[in-house]
Design a protein around this motif. Structure first.
Motif, PDB file in Angstrom:
ATOM      1  N   ALA A  97       0.836  -1.204   0.000  1.00 28.54           N
ATOM      2  CA  ALA A  97       0.000   0.000   0.000  1.00 28.54           C
ATOM      3  C   ALA A  97       0.870   1.253   0.000  1.00 28.54           C
ATOM      4  CB  ALA A  97      -0.929  -0.006   1.215  1.00 28.54           C
ATOM      5  N   PHE A  98       0.362   2.336  -0.616  1.00 29.73           N
ATOM      6  CA  PHE A  98       1.103   3.596  -0.667  1.00 29.73           C
ATOM      7  C   PHE A  98       0.908   4.346   0.657  1.00 29.73           C
ATOM      8  CE2 PHE A  98       1.173   8.209  -1.656  1.00 29.73           C
ATOM      9  CZ  PHE A  98       2.524   8.304  -1.965  1.00 29.73           C
ATOM     10  N   GLU A  99       1.997   4.493   1.399  1.00 30.16           N
ATOM     11  CA  GLU A  99       1.939   5.114   2.722  1.00 30.16           C
ATOM     12  C   GLU A  99       2.542   6.511   2.685  1.00 30.16           C
ATOM     13  OE1 GLU A  99       3.213   4.198   7.397  1.00 30.16           O
ATOM     14  OE2 GLU A  99       3.737   2.764   5.801  1.00 30.16           O
ATOM     15  N   ILE A 100       1.933   7.430   3.431  1.00 34.93           N
ATOM     16  CA  ILE A 100       2.456   8.787   3.576  1.00 34.93           C
ATOM     17  C   ILE A 100       3.560   8.758   4.625  1.00 34.93           C
ATOM     18  CG2 ILE A 100       1.931  11.162   4.266  1.00 34.93           C
ATOM     19  CD1 ILE A 100       0.645  10.410   1.631  1.00 34.93           C
ATOM     20  N   LEU A 101       4.775   9.059   4.205  1.00 31.02           N
ATOM     21  CA  LEU A 101       5.934   9.062   5.104  1.00 31.02           C
ATOM     22  C   LEU A 101       6.511  10.474   5.173  1.00 31.02           C
ATOM     23  CD1 LEU A 101       7.641   5.771   3.853  1.00 31.02           C
ATOM     24  CD2 LEU A 101       6.173   6.049   5.876  1.00 31.02           C
ATOM     25  N   MET A 102       6.694  10.980   6.372  1.00 30.12           N
ATOM     26  CA  MET A 102       7.227  12.326   6.573  1.00 30.12           C
ATOM     27  C   MET A 102       8.233  12.285   7.714  1.00 30.12           C
ATOM     28  SD  MET A 102       3.586  14.387   6.401  1.00 30.12           S
ATOM     29  CE  MET A 102       4.320  16.012   6.548  1.00 30.12           C
ATOM     30  N   ASP A 103       9.351  13.009   7.572  1.00 28.42           N
ATOM     31  CA  ASP A 103      10.323  13.020   8.668  1.00 28.42           C
ATOM     32  C   ASP A 103       9.838  13.930   9.793  1.00 28.42           C
ATOM     33  OD1 ASP A 103      11.455  15.788   8.383  1.00 28.42           O
ATOM     34  OD2 ASP A 103      12.146  15.012   6.464  1.00 28.42           O
ATOM     35  N   ASP A 104      10.402  13.722  10.968  1.00 32.12           N
ATOM     36  CA  ASP A 104       9.932  14.423  12.171  1.00 32.12           C
ATOM     37  C   ASP A 104      10.078  15.940  12.058  1.00 32.12           C
ATOM     38  OD1 ASP A 104       9.343  11.979  13.270  1.00 32.12           O
ATOM     39  OD2 ASP A 104      11.165  11.857  14.493  1.00 32.12           O
ATOM     40  N   LYS A 105      11.148  16.396  11.421  1.00 35.68           N
ATOM     41  CA  LYS A 105      11.365  17.848  11.305  1.00 35.68           C
ATOM     42  C   LYS A 105      10.297  18.495  10.443  1.00 35.68           C
ATOM     43  CE  LYS A 105      14.799  21.419  10.319  1.00 35.68           C
ATOM     44  NZ  LYS A 105      13.773  22.330   9.805  1.00 35.68           N
ATOM     45  N   LEU A 106       9.970  17.882   9.307  1.00 30.28           N
ATOM     46  CA  LEU A 106       8.937  18.446   8.438  1.00 30.28           C
ATOM     47  C   LEU A 106       7.591  18.464   9.152  1.00 30.28           C
ATOM     48  CD1 LEU A 106       7.988  19.575   5.754  1.00 30.28           C
ATOM     49  CD2 LEU A 106       7.758  17.232   4.901  1.00 30.28           C
ATOM     50  N   ILE A 107       7.283  17.399   9.861  1.00 29.23           N
ATOM     51  CA  ILE A 107       6.023  17.362  10.616  1.00 29.23           C
ATOM     52  C   ILE A 107       5.985  18.489  11.632  1.00 29.23           C
ATOM     53  CG2 ILE A 107       4.722  16.063  12.356  1.00 29.23           C
ATOM     54  CD1 ILE A 107       5.451  13.510  10.842  1.00 29.23           C
ATOM     55  N   ALA A 108       7.078  18.661  12.389  1.00 26.04           N
ATOM     56  CA  ALA A 108       7.122  19.702  13.421  1.00 26.04           C
ATOM     57  C   ALA A 108       7.010  21.097  12.813  1.00 26.04           C
ATOM     58  CB  ALA A 108       8.407  19.571  14.230  1.00 26.04           C
ATOM     59  N   ASP A 109       7.748  21.345  11.719  1.00 23.32           N
ATOM     60  CA  ASP A 109       7.735  22.674  11.090  1.00 23.32           C
ATOM     61  C   ASP A 109       6.376  22.989  10.472  1.00 23.32           C
ATOM     62  OD1 ASP A 109      10.359  22.987  11.813  1.00 23.32           O
ATOM     63  OD2 ASP A 109      11.183  22.566   9.826  1.00 23.32           O
ATOM     64  N   ALA A 110       5.786  22.018   9.795  1.00 24.44           N
ATOM     65  CA  ALA A 110       4.515  22.246   9.109  1.00 24.44           C
ATOM     66  C   ALA A 110       3.354  22.326  10.084  1.00 24.44           C
ATOM     67  CB  ALA A 110       4.271  21.137   8.092  1.00 24.44           C
ATOM     68  N   ARG A 111       3.494  21.655  11.203  1.00 37.19           N
ATOM     69  CA  ARG A 111       2.381  21.629  12.152  1.00 37.19           C
ATOM     70  C   ARG A 111       2.233  22.942  12.924  1.00 37.19           C
ATOM     71  NH1 ARG A 111       0.074  16.917  16.133  1.00 37.19           N
ATOM     72  NH2 ARG A 111      -1.236  18.315  17.345  1.00 37.19           N
ATOM     73  N   LYS A 112       3.296  23.741  12.980  1.00 37.95           N
ATOM     74  CA  LYS A 112       3.218  24.994  13.737  1.00 37.95           C
ATOM     75  C   LYS A 112       2.072  25.870  13.257  1.00 37.95           C
ATOM     76  CE  LYS A 112       8.167  25.203  14.836  1.00 37.95           C
ATOM     77  NZ  LYS A 112       9.451  25.893  14.529  1.00 37.95           N
ATOM     78  N   CYS A 113       1.920  25.988  11.925  1.00 33.07           N
ATOM     79  CA  CYS A 113       0.865  26.877  11.423  1.00 33.07           C
ATOM     80  C   CYS A 113      -0.521  26.266  11.622  1.00 33.07           C
ATOM     81  CB  CYS A 113       1.115  27.248   9.964  1.00 33.07           C
ATOM     82  SG  CYS A 113       0.863  25.936   8.780  1.00 33.07           S
ATOM     83  N   ILE A 114      -0.600  24.944  11.722  1.00 33.35           N
ATOM     84  CA  ILE A 114      -1.884  24.296  12.005  1.00 33.35           C
ATOM     85  C   ILE A 114      -2.252  24.481  13.476  1.00 33.35           C
ATOM     86  CG2 ILE A 114      -3.097  22.085  12.088  1.00 33.35           C
ATOM     87  CD1 ILE A 114      -1.547  21.242   9.633  1.00 33.35           C
ATOM     88  N   ASP A 115      -1.266  24.336  14.351  1.00 31.40           N
ATOM     89  CA  ASP A 115      -1.518  24.581  15.782  1.00 31.40           C
ATOM     90  C   ASP A 115      -1.963  26.021  16.018  1.00 31.40           C
ATOM     91  OD1 ASP A 115      -0.856  21.971  16.446  1.00 31.40           O
ATOM     92  OD2 ASP A 115       1.224  22.440  16.918  1.00 31.40           O
ATOM     93  N   GLU A 116      -1.361  26.954  15.260  1.00 31.07           N
ATOM     94  CA  GLU A 116      -1.753  28.360  15.374  1.00 31.07           C
ATOM     95  C   GLU A 116      -3.176  28.561  14.862  1.00 31.07           C
ATOM     96  OE1 GLU A 116      -0.847  32.549  16.238  1.00 31.07           O
ATOM     97  OE2 GLU A 116      -0.440  30.550  17.038  1.00 31.07           O
ATOM     98  N   MET A 117      -3.557  27.844  13.832  1.00 26.11           N
ATOM     99  CA  MET A 117      -4.930  27.912  13.333  1.00 26.11           C
ATOM    100  C   MET A 117      -5.908  27.441  14.403  1.00 26.11           C
ATOM    101  SD  MET A 117      -6.637  25.963  10.026  1.00 26.11           S
ATOM    102  CE  MET A 117      -6.158  24.326  10.525  1.00 26.11           C
ATOM    103  N   ILE A 118      -5.562  26.356  15.069  1.00 27.32           N
ATOM    104  CA  ILE A 118      -6.441  25.832  16.136  1.00 27.32           C
ATOM    105  C   ILE A 118      -6.538  26.833  17.270  1.00 27.32           C
ATOM    106  CG2 ILE A 118      -6.667  23.999  17.858  1.00 27.32           C
ATOM    107  CD1 ILE A 118      -5.310  22.125  15.779  1.00 27.32           C
ATOM    108  N   ARG A 119      -5.413  27.476  17.619  1.00 29.12           N
ATOM    109  CA  ARG A 119      -5.418  28.457  18.704  1.00 29.12           C
ATOM    110  C   ARG A 119      -6.287  29.666  18.380  1.00 29.12           C
ATOM    111  NH1 ARG A 119      -3.044  33.112  20.563  1.00 29.12           N
ATOM    112  NH2 ARG A 119      -1.967  33.540  18.585  1.00 29.12           N
ATOM    113  N   LEU A 120      -6.156  30.190  17.149  1.00 34.70           N
ATOM    114  CA  LEU A 120      -6.906  31.395  16.774  1.00 34.70           C
ATOM    115  C   LEU A 120      -8.342  31.091  16.364  1.00 34.70           C
ATOM    116  CD1 LEU A 120      -4.189  33.273  14.668  1.00 34.70           C
ATOM    117  CD2 LEU A 120      -4.988  33.843  16.970  1.00 34.70           C
ATOM    118  N   GLY A 121      -8.564  29.898  15.841  1.00 33.56           N
ATOM    119  CA  GLY A 121      -9.898  29.576  15.332  1.00 33.56           C
ATOM    120  C   GLY A 121     -10.822  28.962  16.359  1.00 33.56           C
ATOM    121  N   GLY A 122     -10.186  28.426  17.403  1.00 31.26           N
ATOM    122  CA  GLY A 122     -10.875  27.853  18.556  1.00 31.26           C
ATOM    123  C   GLY A 122     -12.214  27.325  18.309  1.00 31.26           C
TER     124      GLY A 122
END
Length: 308
Positions: free
Chosen positions: A283-308
């Motif tokens: 099966a085709f699996e989505i693989l991402m390294d830890d640094k990319l996940i951490a860097d990309a997730r910052k703007c999503i966490d900020e969206m959750i904080r502001l969008g509440g």
């Protein structure tokens, strides 16, 4: 194998492999019927966080599966069709956006969730079509660069006139292809219908609408409205899904050209083969390294904080 037999086998394999299936609302009806969760891209990513399953199959396009992986890195995320991409998500380069940020450091970069992980990694906050106005208003910054969709960005700019919002030329080629002439023709053909459109459409089209909102917003509005007829200004599958959910109402696609071909690449046999491939490693699996996940997730966490 007949369709209903294939669906039954998929349901059996889901339980056997402890897999949850997420299907975007633009997917075909036969896929939506076997999904554990349906909705727009961000809703599904949040659903993925709360699922008690080892594996997730994301029936959508690549950036959506990436977002689910970012929010649930401990789970394995698979795509039934590895070629299902998103032209809008892939049309801007992270290096160029980084250069624009460096040239204008007082301007915060707002990324529509329809963006690749590498693009999200250089942005300040992420938004969805339903939360964009609220989040931009809540930001502690008056200068904004909104990417990649200039039509959604224009919608935000008109609703948040107190902020300096810069746009780049980009967006969804399917929604952006719909013209004012097509919209006026549909309204003339169905004079009693309310006109519901996605903000990825061009401003001259959204200006004619009775309601402008996300895919989920359009579906909720139509389901709860007392009106009996609607012109649906987003992907044609939404008209079909609404017709099933509200058989007493009439739904007219704004245009036969409102088809996301990437979404339609995923088939029911693809889902079946992905389930079988989880155990065999095919099966085709989505693989991402830890640094990319951490860097990309910052703007999503900020969206959750502001969008509440």
């Amino acid at each position: 194998m007949k369709m209903h037999e294939l669906q039954e086998e998929i349901i059996r394999l889901k339980k056997e492999t402890n897999t949850a299936i997420l299907a975007h609302s633009y997917q075909a009806r036969e896929i939506v019927e076997i999904a554990d969760f349906t909705g727009d891209s961000y809703k599904l990513s949040v659903d993925a966080m709360n699922i008690d399953a080892d594996n997730i199959i994301f029936c959508g396009v690549h950036f959506m599966a990436e977002t689910a992986k970012m929010l649930s890195p401990q789970k394995r995320v698979f795509m039934p069709c590895k070629d299902a991409g998103c032209p809008m998500a892939e049309q801007m380069d992270a290096d160029i956006i980084s250069q624009l940020k460096a040239a204008d450091p007082d301007r915060k970069v707002v990324a529509y969730v329809n963006a690749t992980a590498s693009l999200k990694a250089v942005c300040d906050v992420c938004v969805t079509s339903s939360s964009a106005v609220k989040i931009v208003k809540a930001m502690d910054c008056d200068k904004i660069l909104f990417i990649p969709d200039c039509n959604l960005g224009d919608f935000v700019r008109r609703n948040v006139p107190e902020k300096d919002i810069k746009l780049l030329q980009g967006g969804c080629p399917v929604h952006a292809s719909i013209t004012e002439t097509e919209a006026l023709k549909a309204k003339a053909e169905h004079p009693d219908a309310l006109f519901l459109v996605h903000p990825e459409c061009v401003p001259k089209v959204t200006a004619l609408a009775d309601y402008v909102g996300s895919t989920s917003g359009i579906m909720d509005f139509a389901a709860k409205s007392d009106a009996k007829e609607f012109i649906i200004g987003t992907e044609t599958s939404i008209s079909e899904h609404l017709q099933y959910e509200c058989p007493d109402k009439k739904f007219y696609p704004l245009s036969k050209n409102l088809v996301c071909r990437n979404m339609k690449l995923t088939t029911l046999p693809d889902v079946y083969n992905t389930l079988k491939g989880i155990t065999t490693g095919e099966a085709f699996e989505i693989l991402m390294d830890d640094k990319l996940i951490a860097d990309a997730r910052k703007c999503i966490d900020e969206m959750i904080r502001l969008g509440g």
